[in-house]
Design a protein around this motif. Sequence first.
Motif, PDB file in Angstrom:
ATOM      1  N   GLU A 198       0.822  -1.221   0.000  1.00  0.00           N
ATOM      2  CA  GLU A 198       0.000   0.000   0.000  1.00  0.00           C
ATOM      3  C   GLU A 198       0.854   1.268   0.000  1.00  0.00           C
ATOM      4  O   GLU A 198       0.445   2.284  -0.553  1.00  0.00           O
ATOM      5  CB  GLU A 198      -0.967   0.003   1.187  1.00  0.00           C
ATOM      6  CG  GLU A 198      -2.075  -1.020   1.019  1.00  0.00           C
ATOM      7  CD  GLU A 198      -3.001  -1.075   2.202  1.00  0.00           C
ATOM      8  OE1 GLU A 198      -4.085  -0.454   2.107  1.00  0.00           O
ATOM      9  OE2 GLU A 198      -2.651  -1.721   3.203  1.00  0.00           O
ATOM     10  N   GLY A 199       2.032   1.213   0.594  1.00  0.00           N
ATOM     11  CA  GLY A 199       2.916   2.371   0.623  1.00  0.00           C
ATOM     12  C   GLY A 199       3.886   2.433  -0.540  1.00  0.00           C
ATOM     13  O   GLY A 199       4.696   3.353  -0.626  1.00  0.00           O
ATOM     14  N   SER A 200       3.795   1.474  -1.443  1.00  0.00           N
ATOM     15  CA  SER A 200       4.722   1.393  -2.569  1.00  0.00           C
ATOM     16  C   SER A 200       4.162   2.091  -3.801  1.00  0.00           C
ATOM     17  O   SER A 200       2.956   2.100  -4.034  1.00  0.00           O
ATOM     18  CB  SER A 200       4.996  -0.080  -2.906  1.00  0.00           C
ATOM     19  OG  SER A 200       5.783  -0.192  -4.067  1.00  0.00           O
ATOM     20  N   LEU A 201       5.041   2.620  -4.602  1.00  0.00           N
ATOM     21  CA  LEU A 201       4.658   3.240  -5.883  1.00  0.00           C
ATOM     22  C   LEU A 201       4.886   2.297  -7.061  1.00  0.00           C
ATOM     23  O   LEU A 201       4.758   2.703  -8.207  1.00  0.00           O
ATOM     24  CB  LEU A 201       5.457   4.533  -6.088  1.00  0.00           C
ATOM     25  CG  LEU A 201       5.280   5.610  -5.012  1.00  0.00           C
ATOM     26  CD1 LEU A 201       6.209   6.784  -5.270  1.00  0.00           C
ATOM     27  CD2 LEU A 201       3.831   6.049  -4.931  1.00  0.00           C
ATOM     28  N   LEU A 202       5.209   1.050  -6.773  1.00  0.00           N
ATOM     29  CA  LEU A 202       5.607   0.098  -7.817  1.00  0.00           C
ATOM     30  C   LEU A 202       4.456  -0.702  -8.426  1.00  0.00           C
ATOM     31  O   LEU A 202       4.681  -1.505  -9.321  1.00  0.00           O
ATOM     32  CB  LEU A 202       6.657  -0.875  -7.260  1.00  0.00           C
ATOM     33  CG  LEU A 202       7.955  -0.239  -6.768  1.00  0.00           C
ATOM     34  CD1 LEU A 202       8.876  -1.301  -6.190  1.00  0.00           C
ATOM     35  CD2 LEU A 202       8.643   0.512  -7.905  1.00  0.00           C
ATOM     36  N   PHE A 203       3.230  -0.471  -7.940  1.00  0.00           N
ATOM     37  CA  PHE A 203       2.097  -1.253  -8.417  1.00  0.00           C
ATOM     38  C   PHE A 203       1.114  -0.342  -9.139  1.00  0.00           C
ATOM     39  O   PHE A 203       0.790   0.734  -8.649  1.00  0.00           O
ATOM     40  CB  PHE A 203       1.416  -1.965  -7.247  1.00  0.00           C
ATOM     41  CG  PHE A 203       2.352  -2.894  -6.517  1.00  0.00           C
ATOM     42  CD1 PHE A 203       2.603  -4.163  -7.007  1.00  0.00           C
ATOM     43  CD2 PHE A 203       3.009  -2.479  -5.364  1.00  0.00           C
ATOM     44  CE1 PHE A 203       3.483  -5.010  -6.352  1.00  0.00           C
ATOM     45  CE2 PHE A 203       3.896  -3.316  -4.703  1.00  0.00           C
ATOM     46  CZ  PHE A 203       4.140  -4.591  -5.197  1.00  0.00           C
ATOM     47  N   ASP A 204       0.644  -0.796 -10.315  1.00  0.00           N
ATOM     48  CA  ASP A 204      -0.299   0.022 -11.087  1.00  0.00           C
ATOM     49  C   ASP A 204      -1.716  -0.121 -10.507  1.00  0.00           C
ATOM     50  O   ASP A 204      -1.948  -0.873  -9.552  1.00  0.00           O
ATOM     51  CB  ASP A 204      -0.240  -0.320 -12.573  1.00  0.00           C
ATOM     52  CG  ASP A 204      -0.720  -1.726 -12.930  1.00  0.00           C
ATOM     53  OD1 ASP A 204      -1.556  -2.305 -12.191  1.00  0.00           O
ATOM     54  OD2 ASP A 204      -0.272  -2.248 -13.970  1.00  0.00           O
ATOM     55  N   ALA A 205      -2.660   0.587 -11.094  1.00  0.00           N
ATOM     56  CA  ALA A 205      -4.034   0.624 -10.563  1.00  0.00           C
ATOM     57  C   ALA A 205      -4.685  -0.762 -10.550  1.00  0.00           C
ATOM     58  O   ALA A 205      -5.385  -1.113  -9.588  1.00  0.00           O
ATOM     59  CB  ALA A 205      -4.880   1.606 -11.371  1.00  0.00           C
ATOM     60  N   THR A 206      -4.468  -1.541 -11.587  1.00  0.00           N
ATOM     61  CA  THR A 206      -5.052  -2.879 -11.641  1.00  0.00           C
ATOM     62  C   THR A 206      -4.443  -3.779 -10.569  1.00  0.00           C
ATOM     63  O   THR A 206      -5.159  -4.513  -9.877  1.00  0.00           O
ATOM     64  CB  THR A 206      -4.859  -3.491 -13.045  1.00  0.00           C
ATOM     65  OG1 THR A 206      -5.490  -2.638 -14.000  1.00  0.00           O
ATOM     66  CG2 THR A 206      -5.440  -4.888 -13.142  1.00  0.00           C
ATOM     67  N   GLU A 207      -3.135  -3.715 -10.427  1.00  0.00           N
ATOM     68  CA  GLU A 207      -2.465  -4.519  -9.402  1.00  0.00           C
ATOM     69  C   GLU A 207      -2.918  -4.095  -8.003  1.00  0.00           C
ATOM     70  O   GLU A 207      -3.154  -4.944  -7.142  1.00  0.00           O
ATOM     71  CB  GLU A 207      -0.949  -4.379  -9.542  1.00  0.00           C
ATOM     72  CG  GLU A 207      -0.426  -4.997 -10.819  1.00  0.00           C
ATOM     73  CD  GLU A 207       0.972  -4.559 -11.204  1.00  0.00           C
ATOM     74  OE1 GLU A 207       1.555  -5.217 -12.106  1.00  0.00           O
ATOM     75  OE2 GLU A 207       1.491  -3.567 -10.642  1.00  0.00           O
ATOM     76  N   ARG A 208      -3.075  -2.801  -7.783  1.00  0.00           N
ATOM     77  CA  ARG A 208      -3.505  -2.300  -6.478  1.00  0.00           C
ATOM     78  C   ARG A 208      -4.930  -2.765  -6.160  1.00  0.00           C
ATOM     79  O   ARG A 208      -5.231  -3.151  -5.026  1.00  0.00           O
ATOM     80  CB  ARG A 208      -3.388  -0.778  -6.422  1.00  0.00           C
ATOM     81  CG  ARG A 208      -1.942  -0.286  -6.534  1.00  0.00           C
ATOM     82  CD  ARG A 208      -1.806   1.219  -6.469  1.00  0.00           C
ATOM     83  NE  ARG A 208      -1.933   1.691  -5.098  1.00  0.00           N
ATOM     84  CZ  ARG A 208      -1.019   1.547  -4.155  1.00  0.00           C
ATOM     85  NH1 ARG A 208       0.121   0.941  -4.425  1.00  0.00           N
ATOM     86  NH2 ARG A 208      -1.216   2.001  -2.942  1.00  0.00           N
ATOM     87  N   ALA A 209      -5.798  -2.757  -7.151  1.00  0.00           N
ATOM     88  CA  ALA A 209      -7.173  -3.230  -6.937  1.00  0.00           C
ATOM     89  C   ALA A 209      -7.165  -4.719  -6.599  1.00  0.00           C
ATOM     90  O   ALA A 209      -7.888  -5.169  -5.693  1.00  0.00           O
ATOM     91  CB  ALA A 209      -8.034  -2.953  -8.161  1.00  0.00           C
ATOM     92  N   ALA A 210      -6.373  -5.487  -7.325  1.00  0.00           N
ATOM     93  CA  ALA A 210      -6.284  -6.927  -7.062  1.00  0.00           C
ATOM     94  C   ALA A 210      -5.691  -7.194  -5.680  1.00  0.00           C
ATOM     95  O   ALA A 210      -6.166  -8.081  -4.949  1.00  0.00           O
ATOM     96  CB  ALA A 210      -5.454  -7.613  -8.141  1.00  0.00           C
ATOM     97  N   LEU A 211      -4.674  -6.440  -5.299  1.00  0.00           N
ATOM     98  CA  LEU A 211      -4.051  -6.628  -3.988  1.00  0.00           C
ATOM     99  C   LEU A 211      -4.996  -6.228  -2.851  1.00  0.00           C
ATOM    100  O   LEU A 211      -5.055  -6.901  -1.817  1.00  0.00           O
ATOM    101  CB  LEU A 211      -2.734  -5.863  -3.907  1.00  0.00           C
ATOM    102  CG  LEU A 211      -1.596  -6.459  -4.748  1.00  0.00           C
ATOM    103  CD1 LEU A 211      -0.431  -5.478  -4.861  1.00  0.00           C
ATOM    104  CD2 LEU A 211      -1.143  -7.807  -4.199  1.00  0.00           C
ATOM    105  N   ALA A 212      -5.751  -5.151  -3.043  1.00  0.00           N
ATOM    106  CA  ALA A 212      -6.731  -4.748  -2.022  1.00  0.00           C
ATOM    107  C   ALA A 212      -7.809  -5.819  -1.880  1.00  0.00           C
ATOM    108  O   ALA A 212      -8.234  -6.153  -0.757  1.00  0.00           O
ATOM    109  CB  ALA A 212      -7.347  -3.395  -2.381  1.00  0.00           C
TER     110      ALA A 212
END
Length: 177
Positions: free
Chosen positions: A104-118
């Motif tokens: 969550e604090g990283s800038l290395l994940f795009d919007a799709t990856e962030r949605a999947a990780l959440a």
Amino acid sequence: MARIPYADPAQPDLREAAETIRASRKKIGHLHRMLLHAPPIAQGWISMFDAVRWNSTLSGKLREMVICRIAAINGASYEWNAHAPIALAEGMTQAQLDDLPDWEGSLLFDATERAALAYCDAMTKQVHVPEDVARAARDLFPPRQLVELTTTIAGYNCVSRVLEALEIKGSDPLPDA
């Protein structure tokens, strides 16, 4: 050491299930040796996880990213050690893998990856996915992929729970099969 001894795949009543595993995985590792104690479950396991891993339209990178995230959340080192190299081979960077525990604090994940990780975090930590998290995933993934993402997360939570409950370790000695 695991809580119960690993099954012997050469045992006559386990041969059919052992062959199913070998046909898919080429070898019978620790997890599958344990599952062989229940041959129908071992065979069903292979069938399900072959579908999750090889017949999904999710990218391999995203699939392995959520699997590694589950391993990190659940403290499942066997799962992490098995899937981190696959994640790298599927396109994750070492920096992403290193940041995955605190994504969550990283800038290395795009919007799709962030949605999947959440979505992965909610399913793994809370079981009940909050509507805003579900909506974000639903907005980015077509129905088939949302089902594939959901079953991948659910399935690999099952994997880590089996590994940890039975204390399966990749370092445990296995007798020759």
